[in-house]
Design an enzyme around this catalytic site. Structure first.
Site, PDB file in Angstrom:
ATOM      1  N   LYS A 144       0.877  -1.168   0.000  1.00 29.48           N
ATOM      2  CA  LYS A 144       0.000   0.000   0.000  1.00 29.48           C
ATOM      3  C   LYS A 144       0.915   1.218   0.000  1.00 29.48           C
ATOM      4  O   LYS A 144       1.480   1.600   1.014  1.00 29.48           O
ATOM      5  CB  LYS A 144      -0.905   0.010   1.235  1.00 29.48           C
ATOM      6  CG  LYS A 144      -2.200   0.830   1.083  1.00 29.48           C
ATOM      7  CD  LYS A 144      -2.011   2.304   0.852  1.00 29.48           C
ATOM      8  CE  LYS A 144      -1.580   3.029   2.105  1.00 29.48           C
ATOM      9  NZ  LYS A 144      -1.483   4.520   1.858  1.00 29.48           N
ATOM     10  N   GLY A 149      -4.460   3.468  -2.175  1.00 29.87           N
ATOM     11  CA  GLY A 149      -5.531   3.905  -1.288  1.00 29.87           C
ATOM     12  C   GLY A 149      -5.004   4.796  -0.192  1.00 29.87           C
ATOM     13  O   GLY A 149      -3.806   5.101  -0.123  1.00 29.87           O
ATOM     14  N   GLY A 186      -4.300   5.892   3.882  1.00 26.36           N
ATOM     15  CA  GLY A 186      -3.848   5.202   5.077  1.00 26.36           C
ATOM     16  C   GLY A 186      -4.974   4.758   5.994  1.00 26.36           C
ATOM     17  O   GLY A 186      -5.019   3.588   6.418  1.00 26.36           O
ATOM     18  N   PRO A 187      -5.923   5.655   6.312  1.00 24.89           N
ATOM     19  CA  PRO A 187      -6.998   5.271   7.241  1.00 24.89           C
ATOM     20  C   PRO A 187      -7.911   4.160   6.731  1.00 24.89           C
ATOM     21  O   PRO A 187      -8.537   3.472   7.526  1.00 24.89           O
ATOM     22  CB  PRO A 187      -7.780   6.589   7.416  1.00 24.89           C
ATOM     23  CG  PRO A 187      -6.795   7.667   7.116  1.00 24.89           C
ATOM     24  CD  PRO A 187      -5.941   7.101   6.023  1.00 24.89           C
ATOM     25  N   GLY A 229      -4.668   1.311   4.294  1.00 28.69           N
ATOM     26  CA  GLY A 229      -3.542   1.014   5.177  1.00 28.69           C
ATOM     27  C   GLY A 229      -3.987   0.322   6.447  1.00 28.69           C
ATOM     28  O   GLY A 229      -3.381  -0.667   6.874  1.00 28.69           O
ATOM     29  N   GLU A 282       9.966   1.884  10.581  1.00 20.08           N
ATOM     30  CA  GLU A 282      11.007   2.898  10.373  1.00 20.08           C
ATOM     31  C   GLU A 282      10.296   4.238  10.429  1.00 20.08           C
ATOM     32  O   GLU A 282       9.530   4.591   9.537  1.00 20.08           O
ATOM     33  CB  GLU A 282      11.701   2.672   9.023  1.00 20.08           C
ATOM     34  CG  GLU A 282      13.039   3.390   8.915  1.00 20.08           C
ATOM     35  CD  GLU A 282      12.933   4.700   8.186  1.00 20.08           C
ATOM     36  OE1 GLU A 282      12.843   5.739   8.883  1.00 20.08           O
ATOM     37  OE2 GLU A 282      12.932   4.713   6.949  1.00 20.08           O
ATOM     38  N   CYS A 304      13.774  11.314   6.682  1.00 24.74           N
ATOM     39  CA  CYS A 304      13.589  11.086   8.112  1.00 24.74           C
ATOM     40  C   CYS A 304      14.901  11.152   8.879  1.00 24.74           C
ATOM     41  O   CYS A 304      14.906  11.395  10.084  1.00 24.74           O
ATOM     42  CB  CYS A 304      12.890   9.748   8.347  1.00 24.74           C
ATOM     43  SG  CYS A 304      13.553   8.384   7.397  1.00 24.74           S
ATOM     44  N   GLU A 318      10.047  16.850  14.455  1.00 21.77           N
ATOM     45  CA  GLU A 318      10.440  16.597  13.074  1.00 21.77           C
ATOM     46  C   GLU A 318       9.677  17.545  12.147  1.00 21.77           C
ATOM     47  O   GLU A 318       8.451  17.508  12.072  1.00 21.77           O
ATOM     48  CB  GLU A 318      10.147  15.145  12.694  1.00 21.77           C
ATOM     49  CG  GLU A 318      10.642  14.775  11.310  1.00 21.77           C
ATOM     50  CD  GLU A 318      10.418  13.307  10.996  1.00 21.77           C
ATOM     51  OE1 GLU A 318      11.339  12.673  10.461  1.00 21.77           O
ATOM     52  OE2 GLU A 318       9.316  12.802  11.282  1.00 21.77           O
TER      53      GLU A 318
END
Length: 470
Positions: free
Chosen positions: A170, A201, A203-204, A207, A245, A279, A377
């Site tokens: 995904k 698609g 995430g909510p 995922g 990660e 990141c 971040e």
């Protein structure tokens, strides 16, 4: 740029179960460049079932044969390098040269490493009167981010394939066209049907359905720490393995005696590459008070060499951030830095162009460890320079966040740098400008994640252990 109007499941493109769409927007001009289906739980279920059906045959395939197919996948990616790079630039806004060299070049190298590793890895060992077998963990649910849309896919798919696992991917909703090109490459390479499956698609919806699916044995996720915590909780409730990660707030520590000009220039480049959307970007530069103002001046001069603009122009070194939400978020952090009393040395919250999600490359001085811009971040081209009194103070500041993904140390000699790096609470540290190694493990301490990617350590994430006693 052609988008597939379906999901890649069981070795073919199938119509999506629902009618909802995801529009893909070019962050340079804010124009829609394509759309893909927004997958549902039904699409995810079909993909997981296909992966489950393909698992016995793929797991039984000889490792050397699996490696040869990964090598074939690498060759297809290399042959289509320009096309993929252009797609990444269109979706993400990365300068085209960087897209070719890093966004496509690095995953080709990663795929090559696993093509070799699959054939040479010791999947069996003898310990006393036992034979220990390392077997594929099963079906993998891979959820990847937009900031390195091909690399993060290959960093999960290649070791999972080498281990004998099957997958459902995904990808991030901002960069699904790159994922579709990858699915085409998988098909062209001849990887058996069902071994790799793609569901686009949100995430909510997609995922979450993938992370919670009872047919998934391991969830491999790269993204924010906040979402990683949710996925970890979902997987934990099902006693399901995870590899996470997550976020970072990496420190670039310049010790007295280091080549200051070289260290500052490299540090600025590390933050500006990919428009700060890494990141492990070295967003906190720590400099001894005796060299502090010199470092600030050097950083201001270095950041001036990163003009924003059209990423297809070879003169552009800094593209836009990926979307409107990130645009507002990064500029909000810059405003917060000014509000909390940091000294603005370069850049600022004002957008440098009327159109597009551009952020001015920004440098802050007089940053204290407790400031928001030193702790959270930002994920944009924003560098904070912090002074320190001595090595113990530098170590306290470097380790003083909830993150521990990456870092760097510069010193007059390697021995001094290594001694300091050993005391840092972080998963990877560059020594005096050390280069990225696609075979070395990458991952974090603390809230930067669980597990490792790349090389043999990355392969081990997709294996489970069985011992036979004789």
């Amino acid at each position: 740029m052609k988008a597939h109007d379906g999901m890649y499941i069981g070795g073919e493109w199938r119509p999506a179960a629902g009618q909802d769409r995801i529009e893909v927007v070019n962050p340079v001009d804010e124009q829609v460049i394509g759309s893909v289906p927004a997958g549902t739980a039904e699409d995810v279920d079909a993909a997981v079932r296909a992966a489950r059906a393909a698992l016995p045959g793929w797991a039984a395939t000889a490792p050397a044969e699996r490696g040869a197919l990964i090598g074939a996948l690498r060759d297809v990616l290399a042959a289509r390098k320009s096309e993929i790079a252009e797609t990444i630039t269109a979706e993400l806004g990365s300068p085209l040269g960087f897209s070719e060299l890093v966004h496509v070049g690095s995953p080709i190298a990663v795929a090559s490493s696993y093509a070799e590793l699959a054939a040479s890895y010791a999947f069996e060992e003898r310990i006393g009167n036992s034979t220990v077998l390392l077997e594929p963990v099963g079906v993998v649910g891979a959820i990847t981010p937009w900031n390195y849309p091909l690399h993060q896919v290959v960093a999960k798919v290649a070791p999972a394939l080498a281990a004998g696992c099957t997958l459902v991917l995904k990808p991030a909703e901002d960069t699904p066209l790159t994922a579709q090109l990858f699915a085409e490459a998988v098909h062209e390479a001849g990887i058996p049907a069902g071994v790799f499956n793609l569901v686009t698609g949100t995430g909510p919806v997609a995922g979450q359905a993938l992370a919670a699916h009872e047919g998934v044995d391991l969830v491999s996720f790269t993204g924010s720490t906040a979402v990683g915590k949710q996925i970890g909780a979902t997987a934990g409730a099902a006693v399901k393995r995870v590899a996470l990660e997550l976020g970072g707030k990496s420190a670039n520590v310049i010790l007295p005696g280091a080549d200051l000009a070289k260290a500052v220039a490299a540090g600025v480049g590390h933050v500006m590459n990919n428009t700060g959307q890494s990141c492990n970007a070295l967003t906190r530069m720590l400099v001894h008070r005796d060299q502090y103002e010199e470092a600030v001046s050097l950083a201001a001069a270095a950041v001036a060499k990163y003009p924003t603009g059209d990423p297809t122009d070879s003169a552009t070194r800094l593209g836009p951030v990926v979307n409107a939400k990130q645009h507002d978020r990064v500029r909000g952090y810059i405003a917060k830095g000014i509000e909390e009393g940091a000294r603005l040395v370069a850049g600022g919250p004002d957008a440098p162009h009327e159109q597009g999600y551009f952020v001015a490359p920004t440098v802050f001085a007089d940053v204290t460890p407790d400031m928001t811009i030193a702790q959270e971040e930002i994920f944009g081209p924003v560098l904070s320079i912090l002074p320190y009194e001595d090595e113990e103070d530098a170590l306290r500041i470097a380790n003083g966040t909830v993150y521990g993904l990456g870092g760097a140390v510069w010193a007059a000699d390697e021995e001094t740098a290594v001694a300091f790096a050993r005391r840092m609470d972080t998963g990877q540290v560059d020594i005096n400008g050390g280069r990225f190694n696609v075979r070395a493990p990458f991952g974090g301490y603390k809230q930067s994640g669980v597990g490792r990617e790349l090389g043999p350590h990355g392969l081990a994430e997709y294996l489970q252990t069985k011992s036979l006693q004789f």
